[in-house]
Scaffold this motif. Sequence first.
Motif, mmCIF file in Angstrom:
data_model
loop_
_atom_site.group_PDB
_atom_site.id
_atom_site.type_symbol
_atom_site.label_atom_id
_atom_site.label_comp_id
_atom_site.label_asym_id
_atom_site.label_seq_id
_atom_site.Cartn_x
_atom_site.Cartn_y
_atom_site.Cartn_z
ATOM 1 N N LEU A 151 0.821 -1.198 0.000
ATOM 2 C CA LEU A 151 0.000 0.000 0.000
ATOM 3 C C LEU A 151 0.864 1.260 0.000
ATOM 4 O O LEU A 151 1.982 1.268 0.518
ATOM 5 C CB LEU A 151 -0.903 0.023 1.240
ATOM 6 C CG LEU A 151 -1.855 -1.166 1.429
ATOM 7 C CD1 LEU A 151 -2.655 -0.979 2.715
ATOM 8 C CD2 LEU A 151 -2.789 -1.325 0.233
ATOM 9 N N THR A 152 0.325 2.319 -0.562
ATOM 10 C CA THR A 152 0.986 3.621 -0.479
ATOM 11 C C THR A 152 0.822 4.170 0.934
ATOM 12 O O THR A 152 -0.023 3.688 1.704
ATOM 13 C CB THR A 152 0.359 4.613 -1.468
ATOM 14 O OG1 THR A 152 -0.991 4.896 -1.049
ATOM 15 C CG2 THR A 152 0.344 4.052 -2.891
ATOM 16 N N ARG A 154 -0.600 6.881 1.917
ATOM 17 C CA ARG A 154 -1.970 7.357 2.093
ATOM 18 C C ARG A 154 -2.935 6.182 2.265
ATOM 19 O O ARG A 154 -3.829 6.221 3.110
ATOM 20 C CB ARG A 154 -2.396 8.216 0.906
ATOM 21 C CG ARG A 154 -3.871 8.625 0.944
ATOM 22 C CD ARG A 154 -4.159 9.536 2.140
ATOM 23 N NE ARG A 154 -3.914 10.919 1.799
ATOM 24 C CZ ARG A 154 -4.005 11.933 2.646
ATOM 25 N NH1 ARG A 154 -4.311 11.688 3.914
ATOM 26 N NH2 ARG A 154 -3.774 13.179 2.273
ATOM 27 N N GLU A 155 -2.757 5.123 1.486
ATOM 28 C CA GLU A 155 -3.619 3.948 1.613
ATOM 29 C C GLU A 155 -3.448 3.285 2.976
ATOM 30 O O GLU A 155 -4.418 2.826 3.575
ATOM 31 C CB GLU A 155 -3.335 2.956 0.489
ATOM 32 C CG GLU A 155 -3.824 3.412 -0.879
ATOM 33 C CD GLU A 155 -3.296 2.561 -2.026
ATOM 34 O OE1 GLU A 155 -3.797 2.720 -3.144
ATOM 35 O OE2 GLU A 155 -2.369 1.755 -1.789
ATOM 36 N N VAL A 158 -5.392 5.338 5.420
ATOM 37 C CA VAL A 158 -6.828 5.080 5.281
ATOM 38 C C VAL A 158 -7.178 3.718 5.872
ATOM 39 O O VAL A 158 -8.204 3.565 6.548
ATOM 40 C CB VAL A 158 -7.256 5.172 3.798
ATOM 41 C CG1 VAL A 158 -8.685 4.653 3.604
ATOM 42 C CG2 VAL A 158 -7.152 6.608 3.306
ATOM 43 N N THR A 181 -12.783 10.447 -2.882
ATOM 44 C CA THR A 181 -11.387 10.010 -2.898
ATOM 45 C C THR A 181 -11.168 8.879 -1.892
ATOM 46 O O THR A 181 -10.428 7.926 -2.158
ATOM 47 C CB THR A 181 -10.448 11.183 -2.585
ATOM 48 O OG1 THR A 181 -10.655 12.219 -3.549
ATOM 49 C CG2 THR A 181 -8.989 10.754 -2.632
ATOM 50 N N HIS A 185 -9.747 5.126 -2.555
ATOM 51 C CA HIS A 185 -8.663 4.528 -1.783
ATOM 52 C C HIS A 185 -9.094 3.172 -1.213
ATOM 53 O O HIS A 185 -8.336 2.195 -1.263
ATOM 54 C CB HIS A 185 -8.247 5.449 -0.632
ATOM 55 C CG HIS A 185 -7.374 6.593 -1.043
ATOM 56 N ND1 HIS A 185 -6.293 6.447 -1.883
ATOM 57 C CD2 HIS A 185 -7.401 7.910 -0.717
ATOM 58 C CE1 HIS A 185 -5.697 7.617 -2.059
ATOM 59 N NE2 HIS A 185 -6.356 8.523 -1.355
ATOM 60 N N ILE A 189 -7.467 -0.394 -1.826
ATOM 61 C CA ILE A 189 -6.939 -1.173 -0.707
ATOM 62 C C ILE A 189 -7.469 -2.600 -0.742
ATOM 63 O O ILE A 189 -6.704 -3.568 -0.600
ATOM 64 C CB ILE A 189 -7.311 -0.491 0.629
ATOM 65 C CG1 ILE A 189 -6.482 0.787 0.807
ATOM 66 C CG2 ILE A 189 -7.086 -1.441 1.811
ATOM 67 C CD1 ILE A 189 -6.988 1.688 1.924
#
Length: 215
Positions: A151-152, A154-155, A158, A181, A185, A189
């Motif tokens: 995952l990034t 940001r992910e 989240v 958004t 995400h 995910i």
Amino acid sequence: MIRVVLADDEAMVRAGIAAILGSDPGIEVAAQAGTGREAVDQVARHRPDIAVLDIQMPELDGLTAAAEIKRLRPETGVVMLTTFGEDAYIERALSLGANGFLVKSGDPTELIAGIRAVADGAAFLSPRVAKRVIDQLPRSNSGARDRISVLTPRETEVLALLGSGLSNADIAARVHIVEGTVKAHVSAILGRLGVRNRVQAAILAYQAGLVQSLD
């Protein structure tokens, strides 16, 4: 208005749950069913936001009905009702894509909160169910940490919030992005982690050490 199909083979229990849900002006019980087969038929007919299913029902049990509902209408959230001690069904229900798990003997406000949470896109486990699920999980799981490494940042952020039980709207407010958004995400995910729903993602977040509980 959150539209619900309610299924339980005990008429008095069904009436009591319907009365609780009906006490909330934002929830409408669109139809009731006494068997799993009737539940599937009523969902096909009324296209509700949520199907509330007892686990033990004739014709089709709640788990089989949940699988059929998710196949026919994936956008309908499925909330399972259980009595205390039916732990063996929890894992299977989650694997079939159930979005929530509630104990019949729980507080009526918990039932309404669970329906609202699932309708808002969140996963919901009764605190009693969540504790039993968590107690069976390893406190540290290197495999889970490896899985979330795709995952990034940001992910991952989240996922941690999702695992804490926040809805899309709550996550959007917390990280200052629009709800659309967040939905994007969450979809990414689920795909990257190879899980079917938010409950499974929340459990993985816990196993990976991103959150301390699923309450």
